[in-house]
Design an enzyme around this catalytic site. Structure first.
Site, PDB file in Angstrom:
ATOM      1  N   SER A  71      -4.800   0.145  14.090  1.00  7.71           N
ATOM      2  CA  SER A  71      -5.600   1.380  14.225  1.00  7.71           C
ATOM      3  C   SER A  71      -6.076   1.496  15.667  1.00  7.71           C
ATOM      4  O   SER A  71      -6.177   0.487  16.380  1.00  7.71           O
ATOM      5  CB  SER A  71      -6.812   1.307  13.300  1.00  7.71           C
TER       6      SER A  71
ATOM      7  N   TYR B 195     -15.017  -2.414   9.939  1.00  3.24           N
ATOM      8  CA  TYR B 195     -13.634  -1.901   9.893  1.00  3.24           C
ATOM      9  C   TYR B 195     -12.952  -2.170  11.236  1.00  3.24           C
ATOM     10  O   TYR B 195     -11.816  -2.673  11.282  1.00  3.24           O
ATOM     11  CB  TYR B 195     -13.617  -0.403   9.553  1.00  3.24           C
TER      12      TYR B 195
ATOM     13  N   THR C   6      -5.206  11.251   5.054  1.00  2.00           N
ATOM     14  CA  THR C   6      -4.643  10.609   3.853  1.00  2.00           C
ATOM     15  C   THR C   6      -5.811  10.472   2.869  1.00  2.00           C
ATOM     16  O   THR C   6      -6.801  11.197   2.994  1.00  2.00           O
ATOM     17  CB  THR C   6      -4.097   9.211   4.212  1.00  2.00           C
TER      18      THR C   6
ATOM     19  N   GLY D 243      -4.671   6.962  15.298  1.00  2.00           N
ATOM     20  CA  GLY D 243      -6.024   7.535  15.232  1.00  2.00           C
ATOM     21  C   GLY D 243      -6.170   8.257  13.908  1.00  2.00           C
ATOM     22  O   GLY D 243      -5.725   7.757  12.871  1.00  2.00           O
ATOM     23  N   LEU D 244      -6.761   9.442  13.939  1.00  2.00           N
ATOM     24  CA  LEU D 244      -7.096  10.146  12.692  1.00  2.00           C
ATOM     25  C   LEU D 244      -5.843  10.622  11.950  1.00  2.00           C
ATOM     26  O   LEU D 244      -5.076  11.437  12.470  1.00  2.00           O
ATOM     27  CB  LEU D 244      -7.979  11.351  13.012  1.00  2.00           C
TER      28      LEU D 244
ATOM     29  N   GLY E 271       0.826  -1.217   0.000  1.00  6.27           N
ATOM     30  CA  GLY E 271       0.000   0.000   0.000  1.00  6.27           C
ATOM     31  C   GLY E 271       0.852   1.255   0.000  1.00  6.27           C
ATOM     32  O   GLY E 271       0.566   2.218   0.713  1.00  6.27           O
TER      33      GLY E 271
END
Ligand code: NDP
Ligand code: 8X3
Length: 259
Positions: free
Chosen positions: A147, A160, A195, A191-192, A16
């Site tokens: 995550s 998710y 992207t 976290g946030l 990725g």
């Protein structure tokens, strides 16, 4: 990078790598003079990135269009690399995505399958393709990008979060299964991060995607890549099993302060 560079000359695979955190990792590893292999589906992006990294850092970069959901393709590409004597010292399992944000009873099973197939099965395929050779060689580090959603669920984040809980379980399971080997296993759990993540989640709705980060300073891909580099560059006797990285304005999966 602070202190000794233990990354120079190391073989590093980033999945990725065509965007976001993976691209930022590729840039950081190239600056540390790693020998890079970059995978993603959008090969034209990887090729442009490779040219850039070669020009900027004189890095050695190989790229391949690999969909991590395609088990045969993953094993084929891994074997081709091995035939060239290339086994990763560092495997960054970063390829992943969220698709949709709905209550479970209104969710689209096609979205669920994309997430489960990429975030869980894809990570397993890539790990299974390379890890035996790391074990055989007695050297290696698997870094999973988890995550905060692997620690806590949030409303409508159901599947998710389930995939990221699975990634966390697999990180711990792998660490146990590799007891007695020098192979390190780590999870970086952000976290946030701003992207293309939310653009993908909302299927191209950029306005909705931007609203996720409105009123706070999110993490950047570079912030996460710095954490990855720290963990990988730590001395061989140090293993960071989990590292949770949040924007200062975010205190949990659900508690975010916005101005
Ligand atoms: P981006 O959408 O910017 O990047 C995702 C990357 O994954 C792209 O390079 C994409 O490449 C690749 N990818 C997606 N599906 C596949 C596939 N089937 N095969 C190969 N590559 C694939 O998002 P992020 O950089 O934010 O996401 C990277 C990771 O970080 C994910 O695992 C995500 O869950 C995790 N994460 C993200 C957070 C965030 O807030 N952004 C927070 C916590 C974790 P291509 O489309 O070219 O195949
Ligand atoms: C991405 C973080 O909280 O937006 O994994 O799902 S979150």
């Amino acid at each position: 990078m602070n202190g000794e560079n233990r990354i120079e000359g190391r073989a590093v695979l980033v999945t990725g790598a065509s965007s976001g955190i993976g691209e930022a990792c590729a840039r950081r590893f190239a600056a540390a003079r790693a020998d890079l292999v970059l995978w993603a589906r959008r090969i034209e992006r990887l090729e442009a990135l490779a040219v850039d990294l070669e020009r900027q850092h004189g890095a050695h970069v190989r790229v391949a269009a690999v969909d991590v959901r395609d088990r045969a393709a993953v094993f084929r590409e891994a074997q081709a690399l091995r035939e060239h004597g290339w086994v990763p010292d560092v495997l960054v399992n970063n390829a992943g995505l969220a698709v949709g944000l709905n209550p479970l009873h209104e969710g689209d099973p096609d979205d669920w399958e994309r997430m489960i197939d990429t975030n869980v099965k894809g990570l397993l395929y890539v790990t299974r393709a390379f890890l035996p050779h790391m074990v055989e060689r007695g050297r290696g580090h698997v870094v999973n990008i988890g995550s905060i959603a692997g620690h806590q669920v949030y409303p409508k984040g159901n599947v998710y979060a389930a995939t990221k809980h699975a990634v966390r379980a697999l990180t711990h399971a792998l660490a146990l299964d590799l007891t007695g080997t020098p192979i390190r296993v780590s999870s970086i759990d952000p976290g946030l991060v701003e992207t293309e993540f939310s653009i993908v989640r909302f299927k191209g709705d950029r306005e909705r995607a931007a609203s996720v980060y409105r009123g706070l300073q999110p993490l950047t891909g570079d912030d996460v890549a710095d954490a990855v580099l720290y963990v990988v560059n730590a001395p061989p006797h140090v293993n960071v099993l989990e590292l949770v990285l949040l924007p200062t304005a975010q205190r949990s999966a659900t508690v975010v302060h916005r101005e």
